[in-house]
Design an enzyme around this catalytic site. Structure first.
Site, short mmCIF file in Angstrom:
data_model
loop_
_atom_site.label_atom_id
_atom_site.label_comp_id
_atom_site.label_asym_id
_atom_site.label_seq_id
_atom_site.Cartn_x
_atom_site.Cartn_y
_atom_site.Cartn_z
N THR A 179 0.84 -1.20 0.00
CA THR A 179 0.00 0.00 0.00
C THR A 179 0.88 1.25 0.00
OG1 THR A 179 -1.73 -1.19 1.20
CG2 THR A 179 -1.87 1.21 1.18
N ARG B 8 -1.54 5.32 7.47
CA ARG B 8 -1.89 3.95 7.88
C ARG B 8 -1.66 3.89 9.38
NH1 ARG B 8 -1.28 -1.56 6.06
NH2 ARG B 8 -2.49 -0.79 4.31
N HIS C 90 -10.41 0.72 4.72
CA HIS C 90 -9.26 0.76 3.84
C HIS C 90 -9.82 1.21 2.48
CE1 HIS C 90 -5.53 0.14 1.95
NE2 HIS C 90 -5.27 -1.10 2.28
#
Lengths: 313, 423, 184
Positions: free
Chosen positions: A59, A108, A136
């Site tokens: 990510t 995050r 997410h």
């Protein structure tokens, strides 16, 4: 079009229209990724800080590439464990980051709600790259993008999501997103991994993976966190049993529609939630998901960067 | 020094009084209750149009003194109490050091005498250091005026230790207060388990964690004949267990907090750390059950679980935030709201804040017969005001009720015949 | 908001202008060898298609046609917010090609600057020429068109609107005088 969101904290606050705006914008950006010169000057001079307070490779990489392809300056901060463990509060950490005048913080964090906390306290845009077991959003959007690309539509799609729903931010964001665009969701997983009243998020909860997969257009397998040790009691007797009852293998996949696609947010545990023959099979679109992730994240960064001012056209 | 409170509507549920009467307080105790009393040399307080009730009693507060004075101390906590109409509070022992011995109990009592604005009854720990292992010296502590024992903040995990606590305290007449949660079921939950937790991606605490522990402790009270007081009851099942136990004649009492009868876990949305407490805000069904329990007498009293925390302890990620809220200054109007909503009568509301808590823990006060402590709360039930957190008297401002419009407030609080608060 | 409209080109006027531009392009480039047309979205892409049709009629041979979306190359993200991103469709190499960039209205020149940047990211054309239906003046950059349908002197706060029908054929050009609104 007016994309009126300064932050992307989750899918829950987005409308159906917002979701399609993001997907359509990503279509435009996808083309760039196949060029020789994979860079446009759209966010030239903007600074994006990728603040990852929890481990993540893909990510972070995806957001970093997205930012760079838009010509933004991207900087990464990684810090495992909570900031409090270092003796600094999240607010102080964030204020220090903000003092360097970023335009966007991509975040995050292991705590559900942490990006909301930041968004309330900072002036810059906040993009949630995964918070605890909450949301997410960029993952769900790239999943939808991939489904639309492969299936030609979203409305009416039958989507099975299988695995640890309780701890999955991917599942939650997909539940919101798929419901907004008119797809139907079936969930399956061990009883210990289905959160209470999850059906109220808009899903049919199935007892068996077979029931969830039957007639599905899309089968999305979630990652089983091998390292997860719940304080509230054991979740699984063994991975072997998990794999037998909830893992996806070619036999089970025959229950899905003949043209069904297989998705996985990665990283996969081969032999646990997905057999190698499915993981390497022609039905899986897992690498398409990764590729589309860059375009979708470019779209998010672009829309958020211009999201504050009103559209004058 | 004499004080004559004239022309008010006196509500004294224990003595079945509800009418326009005058009350005279002399040398700290009620000396006369009657119509048209002569003022003589007494100071006169005109309570026309107001309610005159026994001083409100809160059997569950955290004054954080000694050791955690950055959150609250005995002076600020009792100031907050009298501002909310309370004339007596019982404070929990999870201080630093823990109140598990006579020295700490005496310190609290002495300091309350010195700087306190209302009466303070220290609750002592059930087990030393709140460790759940060995009993505190309950005899000596009871003798010193401790009305009950609690490991509040933690359950007594061992059934055997809880059993011995109930047995040992029984002859001394002190209550054993249960902070009821089965920790293995709580796990690392941070809010009520249910749809809201599912949506927010926060780990849930199931109602079964509370019910299971209440059930165990009720059984142990039944087994031993000891007096069990269940703190901050918050679940439908918990209320039902107590209801059935009372029918069987078990010596069990319980309390409920305003936040559990006003709010549900919906208040957590937005990751509001001021809606994080233990027990957590529950479902609508649970909230309704608590209201039913208040109405039918299952629940003996309203207690605030006033739990001050510093701003920094709440200004963090939800899962890291401390549990609890301040409650002393909002409890009265939130209780009156139940009257407005037709859940309970005004008399019952006063009962739940006065003689209810007094008899649950065997405290003096809670009524206004001649010879009773001169503790009186004068309430304007129609006064409308807005909660401004910065104006709270408590050192801490951690309340989910900031900005709420309230109706009803204590316009005067009288402790031992002395007016300690007016508004 | 009141507005005042004047039609400055009707459909036959547009037809004539486009036909003339098509001839000029062919004349100047001596045929269609290595010549490609790229229209700027949205408006320029439709005009480029019309030019391509005309060139095909004249030469009896097709010409490569593409469309470029310049949203990603704009310099006004901060002030205008995020405009919708369209797709760039150039399914051929522009390396060593003579690219004729087509737009409907030439104004400040910033759109053309962005379009040239976009083209440069896609390859290395031998040359870039510019064809526009309307040149309304007020340039902010040193950019000049090679082919112009009509020069229209305007005031800054006025607007030029090119209208297309459902088949994306240009049917009318209007000059719009508005109060209470800035230029486009």
């Amino acid at each position: 079009m007016a994309f009126g969101h300064k932050h992307i904290l989750g899918i829950e606050p987005l409308s159906r229209e917002d979701i399609f705006t993001i997907l359509d914008t990503a279509e435009g950006f996808k083309e760039i990724n196949s060029r020789d010169i994979k860079k446009v000057p759209t966010l030239r001079g903007r600074t994006i800080i990728n603040a990852f307070f929890e481990n993540s490779t893909r990510t972070r990489l995806s957001f970093e590439i997205a930012g760079k392809r838009l010509s933004a300056d991207t900087v990464n901060i990684s810090s495992s464990g909570s900031s409090v463990a270092k003796g600094e509060t999240l607010e102080d950490t964030a204020r220090n980051i903000e003092a360097m005048r970023p335009d966007i913080i991509v975040m995050r964090h292991g705590a559900s709600g942490a990006p909301h906390y930041l968004a309330e306290r900072l002036d810059c845009s906040v993009v949630n790259a995964g918070d605890g077991a909450h949301e997410h959003p960029s993952q769900a959007l790239l999943d939808l993008f991939t489904m639309r690309e492969k299936k030609g539509r979203l409305e009416g799609l039958e989507v099975a999501i299988v695995g640890d729903i309780s701890h999955s931010r991917v599942a939650r964001s997909n539940l919101y997103a798929l419901n907004r665009v008119g797809a139907n969701v079936r969930l399956a997983g061990p009883g210990t991994m289905l959160p209470p009243e999850v059906d109220r998020l808009g899903a049919r909860v199935c007892n068996r993976i077979e029931e969830a997969i039957e007639g599905a257009d899309v089968v999305m397998m979630l990652r089983i966190q091998l390292e997860r040790q719940a304080k509230g009691g054991p979740l699984l007797p063994s991975l072997r049993e998990y794999s037998r009852f909830y893992g996806l293998n070619p036999d089970k996949l025959t229950l899905a529609k003949p043209d069904a696609i297989v998705m996985h947010p990665g990283p996969m545990n081969r032999g646990v939630e997905i057999s190698s023959s499915v993981a390497d099979g022609s039905r899986n679109v897992i690498l398409d998901q990764v590729e589309n992730g860059v375009a979708v994240r470019m779209a998010l960064l672009y829309l958020v960067a211009g999201g504050e001012s009103e559209d004058k056209d | 020094m004499k004080l004559l409170i004239k022309n008010g509507r006196v509500i004294d549920p224990r003595n079945q009084i509800d009418g326009q009467l005058d009350i005279q307080i002399e040398k700290g105790t009620v000396s006369q209750v009657g119509s048209d009393l002569e003022a003589g040399d007494a100071e006169v307080f005109d309570a026309a149009g107001k309610l005159v009730t026994p001083g409100l009693i809160d059997v569950h507060v955290h004054l954080r003194d000694p050791g955690l004075e950055y959150k609250e101390d005995i002076a600020s906590g009792t100031l907050s109490a009298v501002a909310g109409g309370f004339t007596a509070v019982a404070c929990m022992p999870n201080t630093q050091p823990v109140n598990d011995n006579l020295a700490v109990t005496r310190y609290i009592q002495e300091k309350a005498k010195e700087v306190g604005h209302c009466r303070v009854y220290p609750i002592a720990a059930i087990t030393r250091g709140l460790k759940g292992e060995s009993l505190t010296e309950m005899g000596e502590l009871t003798e010193a005026g401790v009305p009950g024992f609690s490991d509040d903040g933690r359950p007594v995990e061992s059934g055997a230790v809880m059993r011995r606590a109930l047995e040992y305290s029984r002859p001394f007449g002190a209550a054993v207060i249960s902070h009821a949660e089965e920790l293995s079921l709580v796990g690392d939950g941070v809010m009520n388990e249910g749809f809201v937790a599912t949506e927010l991606g926060l780990k849930g605490i199931p109602w079964a964690a509370e019910d299971a522990m209440i059930a165990r402790d009720v059984m142990l009270a039944e087994l031993t004949g000891g007096h069990l007081h269940v703190a901050h009851i918050s679940t439908r099942g918990g209320v039902e267990i107590v209801r059935q136990a009372k029918k069987r004649g078990v010596k069990v009492t319980c309390e409920a907090t305003p936040h559990h009868f006003v709010l549900t876990d919906e208040a957590v949305r937005g990751y509001n750390t001021n809606a994080k407490m233990n027990p957590p805000l529950r479902s609508e069904q649970d909230r309704q059950a608590v209201r039913d329990g208040l109405a039918d007498g299952t629940i003996d009293c309203i207690a605030t679980d006033h739990a001050p925390h510093h701003f920094d302890e709440k200004n963090v990620e939800f899962n890291l935030a401390m549990n609890g809220i301040v409650g002393l200054e909002t409890a009265l109007p939130l209780t009156l709201r139940l009257v407005e909503e037709g859940v309970i009568s005004l008399q019952r509301a006063v009962e739940l804040l006065t003689c209810g808590p007094a008899s649950a823990l065997g405290l003096p006060g809670g009524h206004l017969a001649t010879g009773a402590p001169g503790d009186v709360t004068i309430i304007d039930p129609d006064l409308e005001w807005t909660v401004e957190l910065e104006k709270l008297k408590s050192k801490s401002k951690n309340s989910p009720f900031g900005g709420w419009n309230m109706r009803g407030a204590a316009v005067a609080t009288i402790v031992g015949g002395r007016i300690v608060h007016t508004r | 908001m009141s507005e005042q409209n004047t039609v400055i080109l009707n459909s036959s006027g547009i037809e004539r202008a486009l036909t003339r531009i098509a001839h000029e392009i062919l004349e100047r480039n001596k045929g269609i060898d290595d010549l490609v047309l790229v229209g700027i979205r949205t408006g320029g892409d439709h005009l480029a298609a019309e030019l391509a049709r005309r060139i095909e009629t004249i030469e009896g041979q097709g010409i490569e046609l593409g469309a470029v979306d310049i949203t990603m190359y704009r310099d006004d993200l901060g002030s205008r917010g995020s405009l919708p991103v369209g797709k760039t469709d150039i399914l051929f190499s522009i390396d060593e090609k003579k690219v004729v960039l087509v737009d409907d209205v030439l104004f400040t020149g910033r759109t053309i600057r962005a379009a040239m940047d976009a083209l440069m990211d896609l390859g290395r054309p031998r040359s870039i020429q510019l064809a526009v239906l309307i040149d309304r003046g007020h340039r902010e950059l040193p950019i000049r068109p090679d082919y112009v349908g009509r020069n229209v002197p305007t005031a800054r706060e006025e607007d030029i609107e090119v209208r297309f029908d459902q088949d994306n054929r240009a049917v009318e050009v209007r000059l719009i005088k508005q109060q209470g609104r800035g230029g486009n």
